[in-house]
Structures are given as C-alpha cells and as structure tokens.
Scaffold this motif. Sequence first.
Motif, short mmCIF file in Angstrom:
data_model
loop_
_atom_site.label_atom_id
_atom_site.label_comp_id
_atom_site.label_asym_id
_atom_site.label_seq_id
_atom_site.Cartn_x
_atom_site.Cartn_y
_atom_site.Cartn_z
N ALA A 69 0.82 -1.22 0.00
CA ALA A 69 0.00 0.00 0.00
C ALA A 69 0.85 1.26 0.00
CB ALA A 69 -0.93 0.00 1.22
N SER A 70 2.10 1.14 0.45
CA SER A 70 2.95 2.32 0.64
C SER A 70 3.80 2.71 -0.56
CB SER A 70 3.90 2.07 1.82
OG SER A 70 4.97 1.20 1.46
N VAL A 71 3.83 1.88 -1.59
CA VAL A 71 4.79 2.05 -2.69
C VAL A 71 4.70 3.44 -3.32
CG1 VAL A 71 5.39 1.26 -5.01
CG2 VAL A 71 5.01 -0.40 -3.19
N THR A 72 3.49 3.95 -3.49
CA THR A 72 3.33 5.24 -4.18
C THR A 72 3.87 6.42 -3.37
OG1 THR A 72 1.09 5.47 -3.25
CG2 THR A 72 1.29 4.43 -5.42
N LEU A 73 4.19 6.21 -2.09
CA LEU A 73 4.67 7.30 -1.25
C LEU A 73 6.19 7.43 -1.25
CD1 LEU A 73 2.44 6.74 1.93
CD2 LEU A 73 1.92 8.12 -0.08
N VAL A 74 6.89 6.43 -1.77
CA VAL A 74 8.34 6.35 -1.60
C VAL A 74 9.06 7.58 -2.12
CG1 VAL A 74 10.41 5.10 -2.33
CG2 VAL A 74 8.41 3.83 -1.54
N ASP A 75 8.66 8.08 -3.28
CA ASP A 75 9.40 9.19 -3.90
C ASP A 75 8.70 10.54 -3.76
OD1 ASP A 75 11.57 7.62 -4.78
OD2 ASP A 75 10.37 6.87 -6.45
N LEU A 76 7.68 10.60 -2.90
CA LEU A 76 7.03 11.89 -2.65
C LEU A 76 7.88 12.73 -1.69
CD1 LEU A 76 3.26 10.92 -2.19
CD2 LEU A 76 4.49 11.56 -4.29
N GLU A 77 7.70 14.04 -1.76
CA GLU A 77 8.43 14.97 -0.89
C GLU A 77 7.75 15.01 0.48
OE1 GLU A 77 11.31 16.54 -1.44
OE2 GLU A 77 11.45 15.50 -3.36
N LEU A 78 8.00 13.99 1.28
CA LEU A 78 7.42 13.89 2.62
C LEU A 78 8.55 13.87 3.64
CD1 LEU A 78 4.79 11.08 1.88
CD2 LEU A 78 4.30 13.51 2.25
N GLU A 79 8.30 14.46 4.79
CA GLU A 79 9.33 14.52 5.83
C GLU A 79 9.07 13.43 6.86
OE1 GLU A 79 11.57 17.74 8.76
OE2 GLU A 79 9.71 18.31 7.73
N TRP A 80 9.99 12.49 6.92
CA TRP A 80 9.87 11.36 7.83
C TRP A 80 10.76 11.56 9.05
CZ3 TRP A 80 6.09 8.07 6.42
CH2 TRP A 80 5.72 8.04 5.06
N ARG A 81 10.43 10.92 10.12
CA ARG A 81 11.21 11.05 11.36
C ARG A 81 12.55 10.32 11.26
NH1 ARG A 81 8.58 10.06 17.35
NH2 ARG A 81 10.12 11.24 18.54
N ALA A 82 12.53 9.14 10.67
CA ALA A 82 13.74 8.33 10.52
C ALA A 82 14.35 8.57 9.14
CB ALA A 82 13.40 6.86 10.70
N PRO A 83 15.65 8.36 9.00
CA PRO A 83 16.28 8.57 7.70
C PRO A 83 15.86 7.53 6.67
CG PRO A 83 17.85 7.68 9.28
CD PRO A 83 16.62 8.00 10.05
N ARG A 84 16.00 7.89 5.42
CA ARG A 84 15.73 6.99 4.31
C ARG A 84 16.82 5.93 4.24
NH1 ARG A 84 13.03 8.33 -0.74
NH2 ARG A 84 13.73 7.01 -2.47
N SER A 85 16.45 4.69 3.93
CA SER A 85 17.40 3.59 3.75
C SER A 85 17.31 3.10 2.32
CB SER A 85 17.10 2.44 4.71
OG SER A 85 17.16 2.86 6.06
N GLU A 86 18.44 2.84 1.72
CA GLU A 86 18.45 2.38 0.33
C GLU A 86 18.71 0.87 0.26
OE1 GLU A 86 17.46 4.16 -2.03
OE2 GLU A 86 17.64 6.21 -1.26
#
Length: 243
Positions: free
Chosen positions: A95-112
């Motif tokens: 369900a979350s896939v479409t959010l991955v590349d949106l300009e959203l501010e998350w609390r934890a850092p992005r992991s690749e």
Amino acid sequence: MQDEEVLAGGNVTPVVRIGDTVRRESGRWTPAVHELLRACEAAGVDGVPRVLGLDSIGREILSFLPGEVLVGTDALWDRRVMRDAAALLRRIHDASVTLVDLELEWRAPRSEPAEVICHNDFATYNLVLAPDGSVAAIDFDFASPGPRIRDLAYLAYRIAPWVGDATGADPDRHGSPEERVRALIAAYGAEWSVDEVRTAAADRVEELAAFTEDRAAATGRADFTAHAAMYRRDAARMRQAIA
C-alpha cells in the motif's frame, strides 16, 4: 472530556487512550505518517490505525485498536500469528509504494534501496492480537522509505527469535529459528534466503544498538545501556551464523 488512560509503550513520547481513540504528540513527521496510514486505508488494509485528525492541543488522533500487545500473550510464538504478521507487513508495504518518492518529511532517515515505506519497528511489542485473533500493527512514528527486507528482518529478529532475551520459544513446539524465518519469508511472499534475512537483521540491530547507546548517554538510564549491549551481542552472533 473523557479520562485519559496512559498506554504501555510510548518510550519516546507519551501515548494516551481517550474512549476509542489514541492521542500522541505530533511532530514534523506526522503528516507523512498520516499519508501512510491513509494509503493503507485506501488499499483496504485492516489492522492499522485510522487517522482521525488532530485534537485541540495538537496531538494526533488515531483509532484505538482493541486487543492485547503480542508480547506477554500465550500466542507470542504461535506460527499462525507469525505468518499473519508477515502477511500484514506485506499488505502495508504494498500500500505504501506510491509514497516512496514523494516529498514527505519522515522522522527516521531513508534507507536504500528505498522500495516501500518501512515501519522500522515492526516487532512483537508493536503487534496487537485482536479479539477475533487477527493481527494488527501500531506505532508508525518512525516509518520512512527503505527496502522491504529491512522490516521483515527485524520482525524475524524478534519472532524467530534471534533476540537474546527471548523466553518461552520452544523449537520442538514452535519450530527452529531458521524454520520460522523460512515461514516468515513465504508468508510475506518473497524469495530471500535465511542468511539474507539474518544479514539484514544484524545490520538493523547494530543500528538499533547505536541509537540505544545515544539514548543511554542522553538519559543516563542503565536499562538502555543493557539493551544496547544485548543488541551488539545479538548482531555478532547472527553474523557468526551466516554461512
């Protein structure tokens, strides 16, 4: 105003229940988390809180999920519950896939590689066994983009179990950790090897050790120091077991 009941957990910020809602201090990451929860709702994912807005003092309002936190229940090592947890994780990820590349501010850092929005703490203490026997997940505050295996590996660490303080897990009754990890992978619908999951779990637990050491330094709490030391030992043991 209904009485506030402080809920267990909430180690970073207090969590309270008011009626059928849960309230928690909001932050710069809250809009992103709410986007994730709304994406789950839109995809028909049951077993996650629904977003109900903010209250008069700026706390987020989420729906309360009835049931018992899995830790401490007789169902903790139940194989069906374990498989259901992995299947729920897959539905949340999808369900979350479409959010991955949106300009959203998350609390934890992005992991690749960022494939999905990871819960980042998908563990037995954040899983709820509902009255109907289904599994639900709570506490999405540290969600952020990352690889699918990251969440599955941390779940495996806690429920296989590979964690050092696990009690009551009986390989004869519940299956060996390796058998249970294979069942988790199958229930999630992936093709990772046990060693790939073990490696990802060791990486995640080393990260958790560093985070917990920082919290111990900031708070002086001896329990954080002890937990960090356990995480270091667990990570080393998992790496030694990799073929």
